[in-house]
Design an enzyme around this catalytic site. Structure first.
Site, mmCIF file in Angstrom:
data_model
loop_
_atom_site.group_PDB
_atom_site.id
_atom_site.type_symbol
_atom_site.label_atom_id
_atom_site.label_comp_id
_atom_site.label_asym_id
_atom_site.label_seq_id
_atom_site.Cartn_x
_atom_site.Cartn_y
_atom_site.Cartn_z
ATOM 1 N N GLU A 21 0.907 -1.076 -0.075
ATOM 2 C CA GLU A 21 0.230 -0.031 0.140
ATOM 3 C C GLU A 21 0.810 1.231 0.113
ATOM 4 O OE1 GLU A 21 -3.717 -0.449 2.395
ATOM 5 O OE2 GLU A 21 -2.640 -1.668 3.742
ATOM 6 N N HIS A 59 -6.785 -11.030 5.299
ATOM 7 C CA HIS A 59 -6.533 -10.925 3.870
ATOM 8 C C HIS A 59 -5.472 -11.763 3.353
ATOM 9 C CE1 HIS A 59 -8.968 -7.464 4.702
ATOM 10 N NE2 HIS A 59 -8.267 -6.703 4.626
HETATM 11 C C1 BG6 Z 1 -8.196 -3.382 5.608
HETATM 12 C C2 BG6 Z 1 -6.836 -2.796 6.361
HETATM 13 O O1 BG6 Z 1 -8.823 -4.452 5.903
HETATM 14 O O2 BG6 Z 1 -7.842 -3.472 4.284
HETATM 15 C C3 BG6 Z 1 -6.348 -1.747 6.111
HETATM 16 O O3 BG6 Z 1 -7.376 -2.959 7.704
HETATM 17 C C4 BG6 Z 1 -6.116 -1.898 4.457
HETATM 18 O O4 BG6 Z 1 -5.057 -1.283 6.767
HETATM 19 C C5 BG6 Z 1 -7.258 -2.283 3.632
HETATM 20 O O5 BG6 Z 1 -5.627 -0.486 3.939
HETATM 21 C C6 BG6 Z 1 -6.819 -2.375 2.217
HETATM 22 O O6 BG6 Z 1 -7.970 -2.645 1.402
HETATM 23 P P1 BG6 Z 1 -8.103 -2.628 0.005
HETATM 24 O O7 BG6 Z 1 -9.298 -3.201 -0.476
HETATM 25 O O8 BG6 Z 1 -7.433 -0.816 -0.245
HETATM 26 O O9 BG6 Z 1 -6.842 -3.527 -0.600
#
Ligand code: BG6
Length: 499
Positions: free
Chosen positions: A225, A249
């Site tokens: 990220e 995830h």
């Molecule tokens: C969330 C986390 O579950 O998922 C965050 O708590 C993270 O820290 C986010 O930024 C990322 O989600 P995506 O859908 O943007 O990949």
């Protein structure tokens, strides 16, 4: 609470979604825009009510205004259809109450009776510390609107902060709800590309024979990220990347990549297979956890030309915080299909770019034939499943470059979602909310799945807590990650894929 100006109605087939913590970000940014998109596609049952429950002294009107703005700011498809949005908001009501106050639940119960819908979807969108209190109060007040309908509850992640708290939250939930009424949310499972892992593996005949230790050298799963902790420091500083994304995830991506084909495609069979993978990861504790993981925290750096602060200087982060914002791990799925194949997992905030992908590296050719003229290398085959952005799948190959010499160049075969299907894939919450409404729990985590994921994660957390670490490694924001993380994989004779 202001007077509710609706008359008591006879029971109808409709659904009421009750959003606990409706004043928070999730309702505005994700839930309401997703409900709106579903309404626009004509996918919501009728009548459909949105009931918000939270502490702030809001009126029905105030809640409607905030939710409307949420759709205007975060709606996926533009222009916004005012008729659809108004229809949805005309049936939205607010209950002002603390989460502990039984009278607030009585008022909610009264409201449910007045609108008279049979089915209720209860959505926990509050800070997780309130989950138990809310569930206990729901249990006390009963919240029955009409006879004969269904009642389900959605629990947002994080589900507990370790194995014990997850088990205790489960037991509170099970004192009020049966397992098939509980929908534990991991929004990654709602992503089209994540679901496509199963379609790709089990809807095509050609990959299965190769999908094992004989032909796969290793697998890399990366979730990078650009964003930092934003406004969530209060939660994140106590969680760190391991609780925030490894426990859910990343392990979800691993289980979908590694699982066996389910007997049938339903919630039970799919989740049975995923649990088997988690069990096959075995115990990772103490020295084993330390030698198979790496953690670090970001310091200030530049992302997209903008200077960003160190993690410790982010608003709400303790100045001495040792919370990790990056982690790498090497895991093994100890079963007949995968024994000896490393799964390398990486995730971090404030890295050089946002990308989530699964890279399957196939083994070398058995005999090298082209020597130095092979610019694709002896192991050119890699399958890159791109979860986001630029959703798609790429297979890397070696091919002869035109000309008299037998020179091999790396080339790609590429499938792009946008090119094949036109649109950007829908938001994960759109799909997941619909599944809850339809009673399909395939894309939600079952209690044994959550516990297995915590068991593994907790071994790592405890090993880190017990480690006498003088200085937590750091990495500059906007880079590929910390120095040191590469030793972790180069010692195995492999290398990280570039982010
Ligand atoms: C969330 C986390 O579950 O998922 C965050 O708590 C993270 O820290 C986010 O930024 C990322 O989600 P995506 O859908 O943007 O990949």
């Amino acid at each position: 609470m202001s007077q509710i100006e609706i008359n008591k109605k006879p029971c109808s087939d409709g659904v009421a979604i009750v959003i606990f913590g409706v004043t928070g970000d999730l309702a505005r940014r994700k839930l309401m825009p997703s409900l709106y998109e579903n309404a626009k596609q004509g996918r919501l049952p009728e009548p459909f009510y949105i009931l918000g429950f939270a502490r702030r002294p809001w009126s029905h009107e105030k809640m409607r205004d905030v939710l409307r703005q949420g759709v205007l700011d975060h709606g996926r498809t533009k222009p916004i259809d005012e008729v659809v949005l108004n229809r949805l908001l005309d049936n939205a009501y607010y209950v002002e109450s603390t989460f502990q106050d039984p009278e607030g639940y009585d008022r909610l119960d009264e409201l449910l009776r007045q609108i008279g819908v049979v089915n209720t979807l209860l959505y926990l969108s509050t800070p997780p510390g309130w989950y138990s209190t809310i569930v206990e109060n729901i249990g006390e007040s009963n919240l029955e609107s009409c006879e004969g309908g269904w009642r389900r509850i959605v629990v947002e992640k994080p589900f507990g902060r370790d194995l014990d708290t997850a088990i205790s939250l489960d037991s509170i939930l099970h004192s009020v709800f049966a397992e098939d009424q509980i929908y534990r949310m991991d929004h990654y499972l709602g992503k089209e590309t994540v679901q496509n892992i199963l379609a790709f593996r089990f809807g095509n005949g050609i990959f299965e024979p190769l999908w094992n230790r004989k032909y796969i050298d290793h697998i890399q799963i990366i979730m990078a990220e650009e964003e930092g902790v934003g406004t969530r420091a209060g939660y994140y500083d106590k969680a760190g990347v391991v609780r925030d994304v490894l426990q859910n995830h990343l392990l979800q991506l691993l289980t979908l990549t590694a699982m066996e084909a389910p007997a049938v495609f339903n919630a039970k069979s799919v989740r049975d297979e995923k649990v088997k993978v988690l069990k096959s990861l075995g115990e990772i504790r103490g020295e084993k956890a330390l030698s198979n993981t790496f953690r670090a925290q970001y310091v200030s750096g530049t992302i997209n030309g903008k200077r960003v602060p160190s993690y410790r200087d982010e608003p709400g982060v303790a100045p001495e915080s040792t919370t990790e914002t990056y982690m790498a791990a090497r895991l093994f799925v100890n079963n007949w299909r995968w024994a000896g194949v490393p799964f390398y997992l990486r995730s971090g905030k404030r890295l050089s770019k946002r990308v989530t992908e699964i890279a399957i590296q196939f083994t070398q050719v058995p005999l090298s034939l082209f020597g130095q003229r092979n610019l694709a290398g002896e192991a050119p085959n890699m399958l890159d499943i791109r979860i986001q952005p630029d959703e798609g799948i790429t297979l890397f190959l070696g091919a002869k470059a035109p000309g008299s010499a037998m020179q091999i160049e790396p080339v790609k075969m590429h499938f792009s979602y946008a090119e094949a299907f036109g649109d950007e894939p829908p938001e994960a919450y759109e799909r997941l909310l619909l599944d809850c409404l339809m009673g399909d729990a395939t894309l939600f985590t079952r209690s044994d799945e959550v516990e297995e994921a915590w068991r593994l994660t907790q071994g790592i957390i405890e090993a880190w807590e017990d480690q006498d670490l003088i200085n937590l490694p750091v990495y500059e924001a906007g880079t590929q990650g910390p120095h040191g993380a590469e030793f972790f994989i180069t010692n195995d004779g492999r290398q990280w894929r570039e982010i």
